[in-house]
Motif scaffolding. Structure first.
Motif, PDB file in Angstrom:
ATOM      1  N   GLN A 100     -53.460  19.702  -6.304  1.00  0.00           N
ATOM      2  CA  GLN A 100     -54.757  19.542  -5.617  1.00  0.00           C
ATOM      3  C   GLN A 100     -54.700  20.269  -4.279  1.00  0.00           C
ATOM      4  O   GLN A 100     -55.056  21.432  -4.208  1.00  0.00           O
ATOM      5  CB  GLN A 100     -55.101  18.053  -5.472  1.00  0.00           C
ATOM      6  N   CYS A 101     -54.169  19.648  -3.237  1.00  0.00           N
ATOM      7  CA  CYS A 101     -54.085  20.393  -1.964  1.00  0.00           C
ATOM      8  C   CYS A 101     -53.010  21.472  -2.049  1.00  0.00           C
ATOM      9  O   CYS A 101     -53.050  22.452  -1.320  1.00  0.00           O
ATOM     10  CB  CYS A 101     -53.798  19.455  -0.801  1.00  0.00           C
ATOM     11  N   PHE A 103     -49.790  21.310  -1.285  1.00  0.00           N
ATOM     12  CA  PHE A 103     -48.668  21.304  -0.340  1.00  0.00           C
ATOM     13  C   PHE A 103     -47.349  20.950  -1.022  1.00  0.00           C
ATOM     14  O   PHE A 103     -46.306  21.528  -0.716  1.00  0.00           O
ATOM     15  CB  PHE A 103     -48.946  20.311   0.808  1.00  0.00           C
ATOM     16  N   CYS A 104     -47.392  20.032  -1.951  1.00  0.00           N
ATOM     17  CA  CYS A 104     -46.149  19.621  -2.629  1.00  0.00           C
ATOM     18  C   CYS A 104     -45.779  20.553  -3.771  1.00  0.00           C
ATOM     19  O   CYS A 104     -44.670  20.469  -4.307  1.00  0.00           O
ATOM     20  CB  CYS A 104     -46.301  18.204  -3.194  1.00  0.00           C
ATOM     21  N   CYS A 136     -46.020  13.484  -3.490  1.00  0.00           N
ATOM     22  CA  CYS A 136     -47.361  14.054  -3.661  1.00  0.00           C
ATOM     23  C   CYS A 136     -48.379  13.011  -3.215  1.00  0.00           C
ATOM     24  O   CYS A 136     -48.386  11.897  -3.730  1.00  0.00           O
ATOM     25  CB  CYS A 136     -47.620  14.452  -5.112  1.00  0.00           C
ATOM     26  N   ARG A 137     -49.242  13.401  -2.298  1.00  0.00           N
ATOM     27  CA  ARG A 137     -50.230  12.449  -1.778  1.00  0.00           C
ATOM     28  C   ARG A 137     -51.552  12.552  -2.519  1.00  0.00           C
ATOM     29  O   ARG A 137     -52.480  11.803  -2.226  1.00  0.00           O
ATOM     30  CB  ARG A 137     -50.473  12.714  -0.299  1.00  0.00           C
ATOM     31  N   CYS A 138     -51.672  13.508  -3.423  1.00  0.00           N
ATOM     32  CA  CYS A 138     -52.990  13.765  -4.016  1.00  0.00           C
ATOM     33  C   CYS A 138     -53.119  13.334  -5.474  1.00  0.00           C
ATOM     34  O   CYS A 138     -54.146  12.782  -5.850  1.00  0.00           O
ATOM     35  CB  CYS A 138     -53.307  15.255  -3.955  1.00  0.00           C
ATOM     36  N   THR A 139     -52.145  13.656  -6.292  1.00  0.00           N
ATOM     37  CA  THR A 139     -52.393  13.637  -7.743  1.00  0.00           C
ATOM     38  C   THR A 139     -52.098  12.304  -8.416  1.00  0.00           C
ATOM     39  O   THR A 139     -52.501  12.100  -9.560  1.00  0.00           O
ATOM     40  CB  THR A 139     -51.514  14.690  -8.443  1.00  0.00           C
TER      41      THR A 139
HETATM   42  S1  FES Z   1     -51.177  18.206  -4.488  1.00  0.00           S
HETATM   43 FE1  FES Z   1     -51.491  17.501  -2.423  1.00  0.00          FE
HETATM   44  S2  FES Z   1     -49.571  16.625  -1.932  1.00  0.00           S
HETATM   45 FE2  FES Z   1     -49.378  17.076  -4.049  1.00  0.00          FE
END
Ligand code: FES
Ligand code: FES
Length: 163
Positions: A100-101, A103-104, A136-139
């Motif tokens: 998603q974002c 970063f990870c 991962c903060r998003c998925t």
């Molecule tokens: S995709 Fe955003 S931290 Fe994993």
């Protein structure tokens, strides 16, 4: 302490840098070699966003003094794709919306790549363990696990087709 000349094989090419004792592998990758794929998240070994492969094993590059990897092979996310052609793991992340974002994502992909290189038929638990150091903060992790299992299945199918 004086600076030291460090030689390493970076994504298949021999490279050299002059490093201070405090220079981390992550510093060298990003600041000396301009490879920005490995991310600086926590800088303390806790998030996995800086994961690269050191002689084929995943490591958190923010904790490794670069002078200690003299003579080693380092692979980063930039070394995976062949031009526009993604690896099976990278393609699976795209196909299964496992980023998603983002970063990870480089660290996740390096951890997953190391897993599939040593275990072609991983269980769900194997995948969870392989990425347990990557935050991962998003998925919510589910799409990532699905992507890695899918890449493994695809790689096994390709190996069978080659026989
Ligand atoms: S995709 Fe955003 S931290 Fe994993
Ligand atoms: S930046 Fe290296 S583990 Fe977080």
């Amino acid at each position: 302490m004086p600076s030291t000349i460090v030689t390493l094989t970076l994504n298949g090419t021999e490279r050299e840098l002059i490093a201070r004792p405090s220079t981390t592998l992550l510093d060298a990758l990003r600041e000396t070699f301009g490879l920005m794929g490995a991310k600086r998240g926590c800088g303390q070994g806790g998030c996995g966003s800086c994961t690269v492969l050191l002689d084929g094993r995943p490591v958190v590059s923010c904790l490794i003094p670069v002078v200690t990897v003299d003579g080693s092979a380092v692979e980063t996310i930039e070394g995976l794709a062949d031009g526009d052609r993604l690896t099976d793991v990278q393609q699976a992340f795209v196909d299964h919306f496992a980023t998603q974002c983002g970063f990870c994502t480089p660290g996740m992909i390096m951890s997953a790549t190391a897993l599939l290189d040593r275990e072609p038929d991983p269980t769900r638990q194997d995948v969870a363990e392989a990425i347990c150091g990557n935050v991962c903060r998003c998925t919510g992790y589910e799409p990532i696990i699905t992507a890695v299992l899918s890449a493994a299945a695809r790689r096994r199918a390709a190996a069978r087709a080659d026989v």
